[in-house]
Structures are given as C-alpha cells and as structure tokens.
Design a protein around this motif. Structure first.
Motif, PDB file in Angstrom:
ATOM      1  N   GLY A 158      40.619  25.696  -1.651  1.00 50.82           N
ATOM      2  CA  GLY A 158      41.569  26.270  -1.243  1.00 50.82           C
ATOM      3  C   GLY A 158      42.160  26.284  -0.036  1.00 50.82           C
ATOM      4  N   THR A 159      43.457  26.289   0.377  1.00 48.08           N
ATOM      5  CA  THR A 159      43.875  26.189   1.654  1.00 48.08           C
ATOM      6  C   THR A 159      44.769  27.297   1.919  1.00 48.08           C
ATOM      7  N   THR A 160      45.058  27.610   3.256  1.00 46.59           N
ATOM      8  CA  THR A 160      45.681  28.675   3.654  1.00 46.59           C
ATOM      9  C   THR A 160      46.276  28.477   5.137  1.00 46.59           C
ATOM     10  N   THR A 170      46.754  30.636   9.072  1.00 42.58           N
ATOM     11  CA  THR A 170      46.709  31.956   9.698  1.00 42.58           C
ATOM     12  C   THR A 170      47.969  32.704   9.824  1.00 42.58           C
ATOM     13  N   ASP A 171      47.899  33.936   9.574  1.00 43.80           N
ATOM     14  CA  ASP A 171      48.982  35.054   9.909  1.00 43.80           C
ATOM     15  C   ASP A 171      49.405  35.200  11.276  1.00 43.80           C
ATOM     16  N   ASP A 227      42.794  35.083   2.877  1.00 42.16           N
ATOM     17  CA  ASP A 227      43.210  34.603   1.095  1.00 42.16           C
ATOM     18  C   ASP A 227      42.189  33.532   0.536  1.00 42.16           C
ATOM     19  N   LEU A 228      41.323  33.021   1.461  1.00 37.68           N
ATOM     20  CA  LEU A 228      40.480  31.997   0.693  1.00 37.68           C
ATOM     21  C   LEU A 228      39.507  32.225  -0.374  1.00 37.68           C
ATOM     22  N   GLU A 254      41.419  25.073   5.747  1.00 33.05           N
ATOM     23  CA  GLU A 254      41.014  24.444   4.281  1.00 33.05           C
ATOM     24  C   GLU A 254      39.488  24.753   4.137  1.00 33.05           C
ATOM     25  N   SER A 296      36.410  34.731   5.171  1.00 36.13           N
ATOM     26  CA  SER A 296      37.659  34.743   6.101  1.00 36.13           C
ATOM     27  C   SER A 296      37.238  34.384   7.215  1.00 36.13           C
ATOM     28  N   ALA A 352      43.036  34.626   8.594  1.00 34.97           N
ATOM     29  CA  ALA A 352      43.233  34.034   7.043  1.00 34.97           C
ATOM     30  C   ALA A 352      42.300  34.700   6.145  1.00 34.97           C
TER      31      ALA A 352
END
Length: 112
Positions: free
Chosen positions: A36-38, A40-41, A48-49, A23, A5, A46
């Motif tokens: 995986g990619t996501t 930031t909230d 959910d990697l 990434e 994370s 981040a």
C-alpha cells in the motif's frame, strides 16, 4: 494481523511534515511486494496503511525529496528517501513507527 502507522515530524521546522509519500512493502522470496501507499496528512500522520501478518518483514519507504526541497531553500535533499525495515512480532496488534526528519539527519523509533 498487525496494523502499521507512522508520522513524520520535521524537527528543523518544529512541525509535522505534510504530504510525504509513504510506501509499505512486504519482503518475499522474490524481493519486495508493495502492499500500500499513502501520504502524510496535515498532522504528518499516515494512518491508512494495510495490516500485515505476524512474522512478516516489512519496509516503510518515505519519499522525503519533495518535502526537503521545499523546506531547505531549494537545495537538493541530502536524504531524498528514508527506508525503514522491521519485523512484525507475533502477538502485536499495532506498530507505530515515527520518523523525525531534518535536512541532514533522521531518526526512527517504535512509538506507541
């Protein structure tokens, strides 16, 4: 498997950096394989990697260009991307790798 994370804090603004694409890639004999990619909230996190295997060498790539362009008054970003490579040690269940970012510098560390 080891969880990864991160979070991004904009130290020039004193707040989290929302919407920064992240990434996670695995080093292979043929180069880097994206796992995986996501992004930031609203808290700059981040979470959910995907998990990775112990002994892996992984890379986090932060696409900081858009965030820095928005917050630096429209000037082209000096660091449009930050890449962090780390080794996942056996026996570790989770790594947290924060990025402290400002327009002309950044720092990363192993968090908790």
């Amino acid at each position: 498997m080891t969880g990864i994370s991160t979070h991004v804090l904009d130290t020039s603004l004193g707040r989290p950096a929302e919407g920064v694409p992240v990434e996670l890639a695995l080093r292979t004999a043929d180069g880097w394989q994206v796992l995986g990619t996501t992004a930031t909230d609203s808290d700059g996190r981040a979470r959910d990697l995907p998990a990775v295997a112990a002994g892996s060498v992984v890379r986090l790539v932060f696409d900081t260009a858009a965030h820095l362009a928005r917050t630096a008054g429209g000037d082209p970003p000096f660091f449009p991307e930050v890449s962090v490579v780390l080794t996942v040690a056996p026996g570790q269940h989770h790594y947290h790798v924060p990025l402290l970012l400002n327009p002309f510098g950044y720092s990363v560390y192993r968090g908790s």
